[in-house]
Design an enzyme around this catalytic site. Structure first.
Site, PDB file in Angstrom:
ATOM      1  N   GLY A 519      39.500  26.024-148.576  1.00 54.24           N
ATOM      2  CA  GLY A 519      39.319  27.001-147.510  1.00 54.24           C
ATOM      3  C   GLY A 519      37.901  27.514-147.508  1.00 54.24           C
ATOM      4  N   GLY A 524      32.083  32.146-148.963  1.00 54.96           N
ATOM      5  CA  GLY A 524      31.687  30.744-149.084  1.00 54.96           C
ATOM      6  C   GLY A 524      32.911  29.870-149.238  1.00 54.96           C
ATOM      7  N   PRO A 525      32.744  28.565-149.520  1.00 58.28           N
ATOM      8  CA  PRO A 525      33.871  27.642-149.641  1.00 58.28           C
ATOM      9  C   PRO A 525      34.604  27.815-150.960  1.00 58.28           C
ATOM     10  CG  PRO A 525      31.820  26.492-150.060  1.00 58.28           C
ATOM     11  CD  PRO A 525      31.439  27.883-149.655  1.00 58.28           C
ATOM     12  N   LYS A 540      35.546  29.303-156.353  1.00 55.46           N
ATOM     13  CA  LYS A 540      34.988  30.019-155.203  1.00 55.46           C
ATOM     14  C   LYS A 540      33.474  30.041-155.378  1.00 55.46           C
ATOM     15  CE  LYS A 540      35.541  34.540-152.950  1.00 55.46           C
ATOM     16  NZ  LYS A 540      36.262  35.824-153.065  1.00 55.46           N
ATOM     17  N   ASP A 637      40.131  44.413-147.397  1.00 57.86           N
ATOM     18  CA  ASP A 637      40.136  43.169-146.613  1.00 57.86           C
ATOM     19  C   ASP A 637      41.478  42.458-146.752  1.00 57.86           C
ATOM     20  OD1 ASP A 637      39.058  41.381-144.823  1.00 57.86           O
ATOM     21  OD2 ASP A 637      38.074  40.173-146.345  1.00 57.86           O
TER      22      ASP A 637
END
Length: 830
Positions: A519, A524-525, A540, A637
């Site tokens: 994802g 970042g990715p 991550k 979040d």
């Protein structure tokens, strides 16, 4: 063309038929001598809420005439409960003698009658079903009500219905349970109002033996019923008709609320609550062993937390020790030392110190209370003057109560109740106080010993861990230096986290191959990796182009390294080498929640039981962050893509880059608004104010998404101006909220629980932050059907708001670029 006589006659017949039909239609809430109902027909109240007709209980073919609320699963009154009809031949009508009767159509015999003895000319009578659910038999000539169902209840009470007693005649309106769920005939339990000077409700077995009682009414609650303090049983009140009749009733100020309180076949109370005709609460208020009337005998007290649960009052001992030791407490207890006034009766010359009172806190007061019209300060004095007075208590709503006979049916509570003062001889009072002091001292010594041992072990453990980490850091540092120079910012914050080499992670992810991408978020990715020992990991990697940087990276390291909970993702370590910054997590094989809930194919695999388990897990994870962790964390979040799912579909809250540690503040203002639009609370998005209630708002949005299967951020419908919250709120106010439920789960058999979760979601997304519940309350509401849900107030962001609106308003306020203030997440899972 003119009408023929045949046409005229036809029109006359049609007119007459339509007149009769319309007349019948307008009289749907009444029965008259010329209009009766058969088994297939019903009478409906004017507000279309209550119906009178024939029904069969669950697992039974017997037919009964009764009244129900909304559907025949909510029966509030039954006519022929002890004379069932065996087929559908029943008729409900007004008989020639003016009574309302149920007839067996096959045998033409009366199986039930209202038994109005002074009925006169029945042609002027009518039976009407009122919008309260009360069926009344009225003489239209005089306007007098001859009979009403509310005065002949069965097992259920509804608002404005009364349970009453007449002082002079002894007549009582009593409620009687069913024999079973499928057998509605009179059962063995009943309820009446008793002790009219200090009214309380008694529950009886077979009408003669007390089963349990509520304790006296103090104008607000029954003081022997702690559950009334929880709010489940609010709305009750005791009233008086002259000096003769005392009655208990309940009502709601809000007409959109309705409740049914019934006496179950087991002698418990069942409460079913409705809001806007939607069931929001269904709970059984089960009794404890200590609620059984007189379980511990005279001068015995019951406490469910003790073992055994019965004990003699201080100054008393078992009357029959052998029975008592066998936990047969019915013989009760005896006073150890006679009172001074008792001794004086035998020997008038005896002197000694006066009797006095021992205070027992949080007690259910004994039965057979008498009352004195004196102030609180005089209550004990007056009792002491009366040799027969053995105990007293004072409640502001009742006044002074005292007892001169055996003290029966006492119970000790952990909360609620009142202070009960029992009379003891002076010598026994000292012994009782000494015993209490010894118990306190013993508990204190034990507590101190445990605390000392715990602290000692903690210090030893801390020193051992520090020594181990020091050795490990030294060895690791030497190893790293021999391979590559590492730039480690703020090393004091990384001492609890293992460090991984970049080359190890590069190999594990096949050089961060695109095929291993799980994802991508604002950080970042995220890549799937496989370590040399076979352990799967998620890596991550901070993107160099990311709007987030070292601050968010270090924030996540500091926050998540200190958290341990089954519903939070577990961090395994980190890597900081040159410009590379990476976090290593446990691998989640089922990716993230959004990969399931918003995928037309995947969400078929997400039944309601699994969805509720996910909801409950998220709630418990948030509760840990807000209240139970070492740090008080606001996530900021929370969204579907940040909820990861392990192999067992257990949810794990992730992505703590934007989280903030609270230090006791109720609300914090920030100039840098970060998060994801659609999940942001209004006070945060518009004013930069965040608190626990910000996460509560995000959780409410998640609840709506999980229940509806609709994504909040890309919600589309015919009314483009509405958000998902706005669309759901519109359906709620139109009493059509069921249509919001995801079709994949709408027929799951869990509709009540789903609707309850939607109700909780609305409470979480209320516009005003202080109106939203805390996470402790949310977890309670989710996991207890016993908790009463208040109606939600106005929700936030009913109309759609685009990110550009927030950007422009935020940039004007803070004069800063808002591009980096928003986390935008792809649809892919982690």
């Amino acid at each position: 063309m003119g009408l023929t006589s045949h046409d005229t006659n036809l029109l006359n017949h049609l007119f007459l038929f339509s007149t009769i039909f319309l007349g019948l239609s307008s009289a749907r809430d009444t029965i008259t001598p010329s209009q009766f109902i058969t088994d297939s027909e019903t009478v409906t109240s004017s507000d279309n809420v209550f119906k009178l007709g024939f029904f069969s209980p669950a697992n039974s073919t017997n037919r009964y005439a009764g009244i129900w609320y909304l559907s025949d699963t909510n029966i509030i009154w039954i006519a022929n409960r002890n004379q069932p009809l065996k087929d559908s031949s029943g008729i409900l009508k007004i008989s020639e003698d003016g009574n309302l009767v149920v007839l067996d159509g096959n045998k033409s015999e009366v199986v039930w009658s209202s038994n109005v003895s002074n009925a006169a000319n029945s042609s002027t009578f009518q039976a009407q079903l009122l919008h309260s659910g009360n069926l009344v038999l009225i003489d239209n000539t005089t306007g007098k009500t001859l009979w009403e169902s509310f005065k002949h209840p069965c097992d259920a009470a509804v608002p404005t219905m009364r349970i009453s007693a007449n002082r002079n005649t002894g007549e009582r309106i009593r409620f009687i349970s069913r024999k079973s769920v499928s057998d509605v005939s009179t059962g063995e339990f009943s309820a009446t109002i008793e002790r009219l000077d200090a009214p309380e409700v008694f529950f009886w077995i077979n009408g003669t033996r007390p089963y349990w009682r509520t304790g006296p009414w103090n104008g607000r609650i029954f003081i022997g019923t702690p559950m009334m303090s929880t709010g489940y049983l609010y709305g009750w009140g005791v009233g008086y008709e002259g000096n003769e009749t005392v009655y208990l009733t309940y009502s709601f100020a809000d007409p959109s609320k309705f409740g049914i309180l019934s006496l179950t076949p087991q002698g418990n109370l069942r409460l079913v609550r409705f809001y806007n005709q939607i069931e929001v609460l269904n709970m059984v208020l089960e009794n404890s062993k200590c609620d059984v009337y007189g379980l511990c005998g005279a001068f015995g007290s019951c406490n469910v937390k003790n073992s055994p649960i019965c004990s003699c009052l201080s100054g008393y001992e078992p009357r029959n020790l052998e029975e008592w030791n066998k936990q047969n407490w019915t013989s009760g207890c005896l006073r150890k030392e006679p009172l001074k006034c008792e001794r004086l009766k035998k020997n008038r010359s005896e002197v000694g110190q006066e009797d006095n009172f021992l205070k027992l806190g949080m007690m259910k007061v004994p039965d057979f209370a008498e009352r004195l019209d004196v102030e609180e300060i005089q209550c004990g004095t007056q009792c002491l003057k009366n040799c027969s007075c053995l105990a007293y208590a004072y409640d502001a709503g009742i006044g002074c109560m005292y007892w001169s006979g055996d003290l029966i049916d006492l119970q000790s509570f952990s909360s609620a109740g009142v202070d009960l003062f029992i009379r003891l001889a002076h010598s026994e009072l000292g012994n009782a106080e000494n015993r209490t002091d010894r118990r306190r001292s013993k508990r204190l010594v034990i507590a101190l010993a445990v605390a000392t041992a715990t602290i000692t072990l903690a210090i030893c453990a801390y020193l051992a861990i520090c020594a181990y980490r020091s050795l490990k850091r030294t060895a690791k540092h030497s190893e790293i230096q021999s391979q590559r120079m590492i730039e480690v910012p703020k090393p004091d914050k990384l001492d609890e986290l293992p460090l991984y080499d970049f080359e190890v992670l590069e190999t594990a992810t096949n050089n961060f191959h695109l095929a291993n991408t799980l994802g991508k978020g604002g950080f970042g990715p995220v890549y799937k990796g496989l370590l040399p020992d076979g352990q799967e990991i998620a890596v991550k990697r901070l993107s160099r182009a990311s709007g987030q940087g070292q601050e968010e990276f270090m924030n996540e390291v500091v926050v998540i390294s200190k958290l341990q909970h089954r519903n939070l993702v577990r961090i395994l370590g980190c890597c900081i080498e040159g410009d590379e910054k990476m976090l290593i997590y446990e691998f989640m094989p089922n990716k993230s929640l959004d990969a399931f809930i918003f995928d037309p194919l995947q969400r078929k695999n997400l039944n309601w039981t699994r969805r509720f388990s996910i909801i409950d897990g998220i709630a418990r994870g948030l509760l840990y962050l807000h209240r139970d962790s070492r740090l008080r964390i606001i996530h900021r979040d929370l969204k579907a893509s940040n909820i990861l799912l392990d192999g067992d579909m257990i949810p794990k809250i992730s992505d703590f880059g934007l989280a903030r540690i609270f230090k006791g503040e109720d609300e914090v203002n920030t100039k840098r608004v970060v998060g994801t639009y659609g999940y942001m609370s209004p006070e945060y998005a518009m004013e930069g104010l965040f608190s626990e209630k910000s996460d509560i708002y995000s959780f409410g949005v998640l609840l709506l998404e999980i229940a509806s299967g609709k994504r909040n951020s890309s919600f589309r419908n015919d009314e483009e101006s509405l958000s998902l919250i706005g669309f759901a709120w519109k359906l709620w106010n139109e009493d059509n909220i069921k249509s919001l439920i995801d079709p994949e789960i709408s027929a799951s058999g869990f509709e009540k629980q789903i609707l309850r979760c939607i109700h909780i979601a609305f409470l979480c997304v209320q516009e005003v932050a202080k109106d939203r519940p805390f996470m402790t309350t949310v977890v309670l509401m989710l996991n207890s059907e016993n908790s009463n849900l208040p109606p939600p107030k106005q929700v936030a962001f009913v109309q759609k708001r685009s990110p550009s609106i927030f950007k422009s308003s935020r940039s004007k306020e803070n004069h800063c670029n808002s591009n980096n203030h928003v986390t935008l997440t792809d649809i892919q899972g982690r």
